[in-house]
Design an enzyme around this catalytic site. Structure first.
Site, short mmCIF file in Angstrom:
data_model
loop_
_atom_site.label_atom_id
_atom_site.label_comp_id
_atom_site.label_asym_id
_atom_site.label_seq_id
_atom_site.Cartn_x
_atom_site.Cartn_y
_atom_site.Cartn_z
N GLU A 165 85.43 17.76 59.49
CA GLU A 165 84.68 18.30 58.36
C GLU A 165 84.82 17.37 57.17
O GLU A 165 85.85 16.73 56.98
CB GLU A 165 85.15 19.72 58.02
N LYS A 220 87.96 10.48 59.19
CA LYS A 220 88.29 11.58 58.29
C LYS A 220 89.47 11.21 57.39
O LYS A 220 89.42 11.40 56.16
CB LYS A 220 88.62 12.83 59.11
N CYS A 276 93.83 18.62 51.77
CA CYS A 276 93.60 17.42 52.58
C CYS A 276 94.14 16.12 52.01
O CYS A 276 94.75 15.34 52.74
CB CYS A 276 92.10 17.26 52.85
#
Length: 468
Positions: A165, A220, A276
Site C-alpha cells: 500500500e 515500499k 511506516c
C-alpha cells in the site's frame, strides 16, 4: 482466474479502508475483512458510522454503500479463508523490541501466523497477497510455509503476490480511489492478471505496475525512506533558518520550484510520525547491515536520528523560552495525532515532545478532535491527572480538554503539534485573555498568522524562523 471471494486478514488502517474501496468499486466480488479483535470488528459493524475504528475522511460513505451488500466484517477467520479465492495479509509488522534485530528489524510473528492459518484453512487454489509492509524476501517465508502444505495435500495450491500500500493517512480514500500507481510483484502471471483485473475496474492499466516479488517489497521501503528523508532534510534547514535569520517557507518555495525537486514534503514541522516511516527506515537499516552495507545503513539511520533530534529540540526550546523551567506550568497542547485527518498516534511527534515536557514537570492540557483519552494515556504511559492548582513539586501530569478554550485556560504557552484545520483560524484575542502572561505560542506546523498572534499580545515562536 476470476476472483469471486476475497478475505482480508487484518481490520486496521490498511485492511479496512482498502477492502471497503475494492468492495465499493467491484460490487460482484464478496469481500470479508477478518480480525481476532472482536471489539474492532464490532466497531466496523456499528450502525453509527462515526464509531468506525479508523477515522479517514470519506471512509464512512464508502462503508455505508458496500457494507452488508458485498463488504463484511467478521471474526470467523478460518471459514472466510476457506471460501476465498484470494487472501490479503494486512496485519501489523512493528519493529522488534527484543531479540535478534531489536530496535530495527520487523517483527514478523503475525505474518507467519497468518501464513500458517491460510495454509491450514485454504481450499483449492488460493492467491495470497502481501499487503503489509514487509522486509525484502518475506514472500519466500510465506511461500515455504504454503508449499509445505501443498506437498501434504496436492488438492490445494497457492500463489504469492506482493501488493504494497502507498496510502497517506488523512487522504487514504483519495489515495485508493485515485492512486499514483498500483504495484503488483510476483512470478505467477495468471495470479498477477487476476489481481490487476480487480484494480482495472477503476484504475488505468498504465498505472498498474508489475515487478518481481523482491522489487515490489523493496519499493515500499524505499518510497517511505525517500519521503522521510525529505522531511528530515527540510527540518534540518529549518533549524539553520532559525539560527541564521532566514525563513524556511521562503527557502522551501524557492527550491520547490525546481522541477528536479518539486514542492511536496517540504513543509518543516515537528518531524514525521505514523506507522511506516520510522519502522521502514529502521528495517532498511537492518537489512543493509545484514548485507554488509554499513555506510548505506548509517546514511539512512541518520534520517531517523535527525527526526528524533527535532522533537527533543522543540521541547528544549519551550523550556528555554519559558524562563528555563516549565515545572508546575500549564502548557496547552493542540493536536496529538501524528497528522491531521486521522486518529492514529503511532510515532506521533506529540508523544516525544509531551514526554520531555512531563519529565520537566509541566502540567499538560491536551486537545485533539479525534484522539481519545485512553489512547493518549497509552502513548504517554501515564494516567490523566486532575490539576486545579499549579504545583512546584516537579511532578508532571496531563489531562484532556473538551474544548480549545478549556485547553488554554491559565496556560503559559500553547503548542500546536498537529495541523488540524480548526487550529488555523483561532481567535487569538479571545484566547490571550484566558492565558497567564507573558504567554507564548509555539507553532510547530506554521499554521497561524503571525500578525494575529502578536496583535493579541502573545509571543510567537514559529518553526523555521522562530524570531520574536
Amino acid at each position: 482466474m476470476k476472483i469471486k471471494r476475497i478475505c482480508c486478514i487484518g481490520a486496521g488502517y490498511v485492511g479496512g479502508p482498502t477492502m471497503a474501496v475494492i468492495a465499493d468499486r467491484c460490487p460482484t466480488i464478496q469481500l470479508t475483512v477478518v480480525d481476532v479483535n472482536q471489539a474492532r470488528i464490532d466497531a466496523w459493524n456499528a450502525s453509527d458510522l462515526t464509531q468506525l475504528p479508523v477515522y479517514e475522511p470519506g471512509l464512512d460513505a464508502v462503508v455505508a454503500r458496500a457494507r452488508g451488500r458485498n463488504l463484511h466484517f467478521s471474526t470467523a477467520i478460518d471459514a472466510s479463508i476457506a471460501s476465498a479465492d484470494m487472501v490479503f495479509i494486512s496485519v501489523n509488522t512493528p519493529t522488534k523490541r527484543k531479540g535478534l534485530g531489536a530496535g530495527q528489524a520487523s517483527d514478523l510473528r503475525w505474518v507467519e501466523a497468518c501464513a500458517r492459518q491460510v495454509a491450514a484453512a485454504a481450499k483449492g487454489h488460493t492467491i495470497v497477497v502481501e499487503k503489509s509492509t514487509l522486509p525484502v524476501r518475506t514472500a519466500a517465508v510465506i511461500k515455504t510455509i504454503l508449499e509445505a502444505t501443498q506437498k501434504e495435500d496436492p488438492r490445494r495450491s497457492f500463489a504469492v503476490l506482493s501488493n504494497p500500500e502507498f496510502l497517506a493517512e488523512g487522504t487514504a480514500i483519495d489515495d485508493l480511489e485515485s492512486p499514483d500507481r498500483v504495484l503488483i510483484g510476483g512470478d505467477d502471471v495468471s495470479s498477477i492478471d487476476a489481481l490487476a483485473e480487480i484494480y482495472s475496474h477503476w484504475i488505468a492499466t498504465e498505472k498498474i505496475l508489475r515487478t518481481s516479488l523482491w522489487s515490489s517489497e523493496l519499493s515500499k521501503l524505499t518510497a517511505n525512506a525517500f519521503l522521510a528523508q525529505r522531511i528530515s532534510s527540510i527540518n534540518s534547514i529549518a533549524a539553520f533558518c532559525e539560527a541564521s535569520g532566514a525563513d524556511v517557507r521562503e527557502v522551501a518555495r524557492a527550491i520547490g520550484t525546481d522541477s528536479r525537486i518539486g514542492p511536496k514534503f517540504l513543509n518543516a514541522g515537528p518531524g514525521f510520525g505514523g506507522s511506516c516511516f520510522q519502522k521502514d527506515i529502521l528495517n532498511l537499516v537492518y537489512l543493509c547491515r545484514h548485507f554488509g552495507l554499513l555506510e548505506v545503513a548509517n546514511y539512512w539511520e541518520s534520517v531517523v536520528t535527525l527526526n528524533i533530534w527535532q522533537q527533543h529540540r522543540i521541547a528544549c526550546l519551550v523550556v528555554e523560552k519559558l524562563f528555563g523551567t516549565v515545572t508546575g506550568k500549564r502548557l496547552a497542547i493542540l493536536g496529538f495525532a501524528f497528522k491531521a485527518n486521522t486518529n492514529d498516534t503511532r510515532e506521533a511527534p506529540a508523544i516525544r515532545i509531551a514526554r520531555d515536557l512531563l519529565e520537566e514537570g509541566a502540567k499538560l492540557s491536551i486537545h485533539d478532535p479525534k484522539v481519545a483519552e485512553a489512547q493518549i494515556s497509552r502513548d504517554l504511559r501515564l494516567k490523566p491527572t486532575a490539576f486545579a492548582t499549579e504545583a512546584l513539586n516537579g511532578s508532571g501530569g496531563w489531562s484532556q480538554a473538551a474544548s480549545i478554550e478549556e485547553t488554554v485556560e491559565g496556560a503559559d504557552a500553547i503548542l500546536i503539534l498537529t495541523e488540524w484545520q480548526n487550529y488555523r483560524y483561532l481567535n487569538w484575542s479571545s484566547l490571550a485573555v484566558l492565558m497567564r502572561q507573558p504567554a507564548w505560542v509555539f507553532d510547530t506546523r506554521a499554521v497561524v498568522e503571525p500578525a494575529d498572534v502578536r496583535a493579541a499580545g502573545l509571543k510567537l515562536w514559529r518553526i523555521g524562523d522562530g524570531e520574536d
